[in-house]
Enzyme design. Structure first.
Site, PDB file in Angstrom:
ATOM      1  CG  HIS A 131       4.838 -10.185 -43.913  1.00 59.67           C
ATOM      2  ND1 HIS A 131       6.046 -10.678 -43.476  1.00 59.67           N
ATOM      3  CD2 HIS A 131       4.309  -9.520 -42.848  1.00 59.67           C
ATOM      4  CE1 HIS A 131       6.242 -10.337 -42.212  1.00 59.67           C
ATOM      5  NE2 HIS A 131       5.208  -9.632 -41.807  1.00 59.67           N
ATOM      6  CE  LYS A 185       6.936  -5.915 -43.125  1.00 64.39           C
ATOM      7  NZ  LYS A 185       6.861  -7.339 -42.774  1.00 64.39           N
ATOM      8  CG  ASP A 207      12.718  10.451 -57.712  1.00 62.41           C
ATOM      9  OD1 ASP A 207      11.479  10.522 -57.776  1.00 62.41           O
ATOM     10  OD2 ASP A 207      13.438  11.379 -57.314  1.00 62.41           O
ATOM     11  CG  HIS A 247       9.458  -6.663 -36.577  1.00 63.58           C
ATOM     12  ND1 HIS A 247       9.482  -6.170 -37.867  1.00 63.58           N
ATOM     13  CD2 HIS A 247       8.229  -7.222 -36.420  1.00 63.58           C
ATOM     14  CE1 HIS A 247       8.320  -6.405 -38.458  1.00 63.58           C
ATOM     15  NE2 HIS A 247       7.550  -7.047 -37.601  1.00 63.58           N
ATOM     16  CE  LYS A 284       9.848 -10.177 -39.941  1.00 62.74           C
ATOM     17  NZ  LYS A 284       9.226  -8.924 -39.495  1.00 62.74           N
ATOM     18  CG  ASP A 294      29.310 -20.842 -44.988  1.00 58.94           C
ATOM     19  OD1 ASP A 294      29.193 -21.365 -43.864  1.00 58.94           O
ATOM     20  OD2 ASP A 294      29.068 -21.431 -46.058  1.00 58.94           O
TER      21      ASP A 294
END
Length: 470
Positions: free
Chosen positions: A130, A132, A137, A366, A368, A373
């Site tokens: 999952h 991404k 470079d 979508h 996450k 704090d």
């Protein structure tokens, strides 16, 4: 681009710079520009790369980069790549493009034999990559929640996602590259040319198709092409455009590729995140589109509330979610969490916050992200659910940076406003949803904006013993 990045990084020795991208079109542009300015390498790791408008536009940038001599490596999870074999194999005919599939099924064409493979390899095929990551470079990297496809870049006709990425420069880029190398060289990453063959000359046919693109496609791409044409270079963007948040307290973490076979538990990402959650002293804000806390998650949040830590959670409403079965795993935990004093918000299925490019009025979360704090933040692919904890490989950036935490907290506050999200509460021991998008506010006594059939299916699904798979 490399020179501009080096100039910035040399002023912040030992630090990592982070640039937030919460706007979908900007997220597309930064990927396209960085690919167009790549001089040596593009290393890309994704769960989904759709064969649609934005997926193809970015794919075309990869092809142009390869034509310039840039070495392109593309690592895709096979769950969503299986129906793109021909296109991917065509791209790999280019001498500068390599493609590997993570945890693939080996039977590609015969559905009867593939069904047997799914039966006998069901447990292993249930574990997906999952992650991404977009690395250019080895100088910059983009990490976050977005896959590659129309719904992530405001090009979907009905519903688009709210999401967040961060562009990384400086120290932590090497950590992203190291994670990519681990997955690229793992036993679960199989070269596409060992699985799929394509006819000679397919790449030339693809080039011809691009040149002869029909008028409708050209019209659709104009929004993106104009935005690219009017966008500054990476160097100018970083020096004169968006704020860069610098910090030494930052790391990029990932599950090991061995998680795909159930191994390496001591290195799983949850081991880095759990201690952060339980150490909250004043507040914890979570944004997770798929939120299935389980008994352990409820206890964690209840323990935090015992010490007067404010806990707020934003997830999708049933009307907004794109995975209804996950909502069935989340729903039974709403009452226990609310009774512990956790503030629960569910995103409305309407886009009230921004102009729509292609008339899409639907919205789905979508993102996450968590903020602890008002200092410690995480941005990545990790959902607060059993699948992210135990089955899929996940990654993300964990850092301490007060200014960036403030920006993310402001984003949380924006999304949970009463015209964007339902606020859940308990009344006479019954669940209620406050809908502030109307005046006066509406109080829903059932899942808002959803018919009785969908509500019934979700209720029935919540009785099934499938929580560990959600």
């Amino acid at each position: 681009m490399t020179e501009a990045i080096h100039s910035l990084v040399s002023q912040h020795i030992g630090e990592t710079g982070c640039v937030l991208f919460d706007d979908n079109l900007d997220a597309f542009v930064i990927r396209a520009i960085s690919a167009s300015e790549a001089g040596q390498s593009l290393d890309l790791q994704y769960y989904i790369w759709n064969h649609d408008l934005t997926g193809n536009l970015l794919g075309y940038e990869l092809l142009k980069a390869a034509d310039r001599g840039v070495h392109v490596r593309l690592l895709l999870d096979d769950m969503n790549a299986h129906d793109k074999d021909t296109l991917l194999a065509t791209l790999e005919q280019h001498e500068n493009i390599e493609i590997r599939l993570f945890n693939p099924s080996y039977e590609r064409n015969n559905w009867f034999r593939r069904s047997f493979e799914l039966i006998f390899r069901g447990l292993s095929l249930n574990r997906r990559m999952h992650n991404k990551a977009w690395i250019v470079d080895k100088s910059i990297a983009i990490v976050g929640g977005r896959n590659i496809g129309n719904e992530y870049f405001d090009a979907a006709p009905k519903t688009n996602f709210f999401d967040v990425d961060t562009l990384i420069l400086g120290n932590a880029v090497s950590e992203v590259s190291s994670i990519f190398e681990q997955f690229w060289n793992s036993r679960s990453a199989i070269a596409l040319n060992k699985l799929v063959k394509t006819k000679e000359g397919s790449l030339q046919e693809l080039r011809q198709y691009i040149e002869n693109m029909d008028d409708n496609i050209i019209k659709e791409t104009n929004v993106y092409r104009e935005r690219l044409k009017n966008s500054p270079s990476i160097g100018v963007l970083l020096k004169q455009g968006r704020p860069i948040f610098w910090t030494k307290e930052v790391h990029v973490y990932s599950d090991p590729p061995e998680k795909a076979v159930g191994k390496g538990q001591d290195q799983w990402l949850i081991n880095q995140l759990y201690p952060v959650w339980v150490s909250a002293q004043s507040n914890l804000k979570l944004m997770s589109p798929y939120f299935v806390p389980g008994k352990e998650g409820v206890k964690l949040m209840a323990d935090l509330r015992e010490t007067n830590v404010e806990v707020g959670v934003l997830t999708n409403s049933l009307a907004a979610t794109d995975v209804m079965i996950v909502h069935s795993g989340y729903a039974p935990y709403r009452m226990p969490l609310l009774k512990e004093g956790v503030k629960l918000y569910e995103l409305m299925p309407f886009n009230h916050t921004k102009k729509k490019l292609f008339g899409a009025s639907g919205a789905s979360l979508h993102t996450k992200v968590f903020i602890k704090d008002d200092l410690t933040c995480f941005i990545g692919s990790f959902n607060f659910d059993p699948r992210s904890i135990r089955l899929n490989t996940e990654m993300g950036i964990l850092f301490n940076q007060q200014e960036m935490a403030k920006v993310l907290s402001e984003l949380f506050v924006l999304k949970v406003k009463e015209n964007n999200s339902y606020q859940l509460f308990v009344e006479n021991n019954q669940l209620r949803w406050k809908d502030g998008s109307e005046e006066p506010p509406i109080i829903w006594k059932h899942e808002p904006e959803v018919g009785i059939i969908k509500r019934a299916i979700t209720r029935i699904a919540s009785w099934l013993p499938i929580e560990s798979q959600l």
